[in-house]
Design an enzyme around this catalytic site. Structure first.
Site, PDB file in Angstrom:
ATOM      1  N   ARG A  37       0.797  -1.222  -0.027  1.00 44.97           N
ATOM      2  CA  ARG A  37      -0.186  -0.019   0.017  1.00 44.97           C
ATOM      3  C   ARG A  37       0.727   1.140  -0.076  1.00 44.97           C
ATOM      4  O   ARG A  37       0.257   2.316   0.488  1.00 44.97           O
ATOM      5  CB  ARG A  37      -1.000   0.088   1.334  1.00 44.97           C
ATOM      6  CG  ARG A  37      -2.205  -1.038   0.895  1.00 44.97           C
ATOM      7  CD  ARG A  37      -2.847  -0.894   2.313  1.00 44.97           C
ATOM      8  NE  ARG A  37      -4.072  -2.076   2.290  1.00 44.97           N
ATOM      9  CZ  ARG A  37      -4.680  -2.421   3.654  1.00 44.97           C
ATOM     10  NH1 ARG A  37      -4.470  -1.697   4.540  1.00 44.97           N
ATOM     11  NH2 ARG A  37      -5.491  -3.512   3.647  1.00 44.97           N
ATOM     12  N   ARG A  41      -3.168   6.602   1.059  1.00 43.24           N
ATOM     13  CA  ARG A  41      -3.685   7.901   1.532  1.00 43.24           C
ATOM     14  C   ARG A  41      -2.688   8.579   2.657  1.00 43.24           C
ATOM     15  O   ARG A  41      -3.019   9.471   2.970  1.00 43.24           O
ATOM     16  CB  ARG A  41      -4.868   7.385   2.466  1.00 43.24           C
ATOM     17  CG  ARG A  41      -6.039   7.213   1.408  1.00 43.24           C
ATOM     18  CD  ARG A  41      -7.365   6.916   2.249  1.00 43.24           C
ATOM     19  NE  ARG A  41      -7.209   5.533   3.201  1.00 43.24           N
ATOM     20  CZ  ARG A  41      -7.978   5.170   4.107  1.00 43.24           C
ATOM     21  NH1 ARG A  41      -9.038   5.658   4.282  1.00 43.24           N
ATOM     22  NH2 ARG A  41      -7.819   3.592   4.657  1.00 43.24           N
ATOM     23  N   ARG A  50      -6.528  11.129  -6.091  1.00 44.22           N
ATOM     24  CA  ARG A  50      -7.860  10.300  -5.680  1.00 44.22           C
ATOM     25  C   ARG A  50      -8.835  11.237  -5.742  1.00 44.22           C
ATOM     26  O   ARG A  50     -10.172  10.815  -6.334  1.00 44.22           O
ATOM     27  CB  ARG A  50      -7.794   9.759  -4.309  1.00 44.22           C
ATOM     28  CG  ARG A  50      -9.144   9.235  -3.653  1.00 44.22           C
ATOM     29  CD  ARG A  50      -9.395   7.963  -4.309  1.00 44.22           C
ATOM     30  NE  ARG A  50     -10.453   7.283  -3.600  1.00 44.22           N
ATOM     31  CZ  ARG A  50     -11.825   7.696  -3.689  1.00 44.22           C
ATOM     32  NH1 ARG A  50     -12.222   8.634  -4.522  1.00 44.22           N
ATOM     33  NH2 ARG A  50     -12.701   7.148  -2.998  1.00 44.22           N
ATOM     34  N   ASP A  87      -6.946  -3.135  -6.967  1.00 44.89           N
ATOM     35  CA  ASP A  87      -7.396  -3.815  -5.693  1.00 44.89           C
ATOM     36  C   ASP A  87      -7.608  -5.114  -6.088  1.00 44.89           C
ATOM     37  O   ASP A  87      -8.010  -5.677  -7.140  1.00 44.89           O
ATOM     38  CB  ASP A  87      -8.679  -3.164  -5.650  1.00 44.89           C
ATOM     39  CG  ASP A  87      -9.159  -3.415  -4.092  1.00 44.89           C
ATOM     40  OD1 ASP A  87      -8.987  -2.818  -3.143  1.00 44.89           O
ATOM     41  OD2 ASP A  87     -10.348  -4.442  -3.975  1.00 44.89           O
ATOM     42  N   TYR A 162     -14.963 -11.979   0.622  1.00 48.02           N
ATOM     43  CA  TYR A 162     -15.851 -10.722   0.503  1.00 48.02           C
ATOM     44  C   TYR A 162     -16.929 -11.044  -0.407  1.00 48.02           C
ATOM     45  O   TYR A 162     -17.755 -10.359  -0.093  1.00 48.02           O
ATOM     46  CB  TYR A 162     -14.685  -9.776  -0.189  1.00 48.02           C
ATOM     47  CG  TYR A 162     -13.824  -9.049   0.688  1.00 48.02           C
ATOM     48  CD1 TYR A 162     -13.936  -8.170   1.375  1.00 48.02           C
ATOM     49  CD2 TYR A 162     -12.422  -9.507   0.750  1.00 48.02           C
ATOM     50  CE1 TYR A 162     -13.082  -7.415   2.444  1.00 48.02           C
ATOM     51  CE2 TYR A 162     -11.384  -9.080   1.476  1.00 48.02           C
ATOM     52  CZ  TYR A 162     -11.839  -8.107   2.682  1.00 48.02           C
ATOM     53  OH  TYR A 162     -10.905  -7.527   3.228  1.00 48.02           O
TER      54      TYR A 162
END
Length: 356
Positions: A37, A41, A50, A87, A162
């Site tokens: 990652r 962010r 973003r 992702d 998921y």
């Protein structure tokens, strides 16, 4: 040294890609470093990009913006590897499952039921994922020659959790229950995901990825028998198919929080290297490293804390693992709270080290 990997390294224009050298079994000190990652962010430039993209999926499927955010941490820190920005859930999305990301809640999908498994539609799979392959092609053209380009996918078990729950859960009970109640259907789902993931990774390699990583983020919630059936078996299937198509491409397996089940994972799956989470004792990591390259395994919160906690964590990993094939990384993804200056501090400490 694995001769296939060595030959690939020798033929590659960037023949000094340190990550590839380590994946070929060499000890490189100071070790190469990248972070899971690392495009994210914690970087102000990522947050700005973003905001331009609109949704998170729009960012993943816009090659121009996906290339930009992948390159941002390379420009700022000079990491030794760049990992494709995407992702793990683009695979079920390409099978026709709905997917959205909500701030504070993460990925959300309509839960998969038993009848849905036979209705998964791969007819447009590669068409939908074409922007991802384009991102890889552009990255290989724009990255510095010495920077290894990593492709990736989610492991079938983690992706399936998921799909079945429709969101992340603390212990993935919905998927575990589904697997106990419908073992044949669940196995069929995992094998379908394995075959498609192998195709997905193959296309990334064809587009220019030097190596790939398989993320099994929820491996640690399974008992031993389920781990063998749901983690080892489908990942071995992916690796086997990749080896048939690209025998010289290194594969990093990351069965997060697998604990004692890390032992034997490399041999059973055929993975080149093991990604280790931060809970793996360094004594165990040394045993695993004796069998081949390892990657990891700094606690991400040490990076958030900085100072003495960060320095001690870095130094301990270098002391215990620096004498063998090591790719320095976190034990999981960097958190949004990680100060940018702490990342620079960590890299300086790694690269300034003189002896393991």
């Amino acid at each position: 040294m694995n001769l296939d990997i060595h030959n690939r390294q020798s033929r590659a224009p960037g023949s000094e890609r340190k990550v590839l050298r380590v994946l070929a079994g060499e000890t490189v000190f100071p070790p190469p470093v990248w972070l899971m990652r690392q495009a994210g962010r914690y970087l102000p430039e990522y947050r700005a990009t973003r905001a331009r993209a609109g949704s998170f999926l729009d960012l993943c499927f816009n090659p121009g913006l996906a290339v930009e955010v992948t390159l941002q941490p390379i420009r700022r820190f000079g990491f030794d590897a760049a990992i494709l920005f995407s992702d793990i859930l683009v695979v079920p999305y390409a099978l026709g499952r709905d997917l959205r990301f909500e701030e504070g809640r993460g990925p959300l999908m309509t839960p998969l039921d038993l009848a849905d498994i036979d209705r998964l539609d791969a007819g447009r799979f590669h068409e939908i994922l074409a922007p991802v392959y384009e991102t890889v092609r552009r990255l290989r053209q724009e990255l510095p020659e010495e920077t290894t380009l990593l492709g990736f996918c989610g492991a079938p078990w983690t992706v399936a959790t998921y799909m079945i729950a429709g969101h992340g859960t603390p212990d993935q009970a919905p998927a575990r229950l589904f697997s106990f109640r419908h073992p044949e259907a669940f196995d069929a789902l995992l094998m379908r995901l394995a075959d498609l993931s192998a195709e997905y990774l193959t296309r990334q390699i064809d587009a220019g990825a030097d190596a790939v990583q398989i993320f099994d983020s929820w491996a640690g919630v399974l008992d031993e028998a389920a781990f063998e059936a749901h983690c080892v078996k489908p990942v071995a299937r992916i690796v086997s198919q990749l080896r048939a198509r690209h025998p010289d491409v290194p594969i990093i397996g990351f069965p997060r929080v697998a604990g004692a089940l890390y032992e034997g994972y490399r041999q059973k799956t055929g993975a080149t290297a093991l990604g280790l989470d931060w809970s793996v004792p360094l004594s165990q990591a040394q045993r695993l490293q004796a069998e081949g390259p390892v990657q990891g395994n700094l606690d991400p919160l040490r990076l958030v804390a900085g100072g003495k906690a960060l320095a001690e964590g870095v130094d301990s990993i270098l002391k215990h693992l620096g004498g063998g094939p090591l790719i320095f990384n976190l034990g999981h993804g960097i958190t949004p709270e990680a100060p940018v200056e702490h990342v620079a501090e960590m890299i300086a400490r790694i690269r300034g080290s003189k002896t393991a």
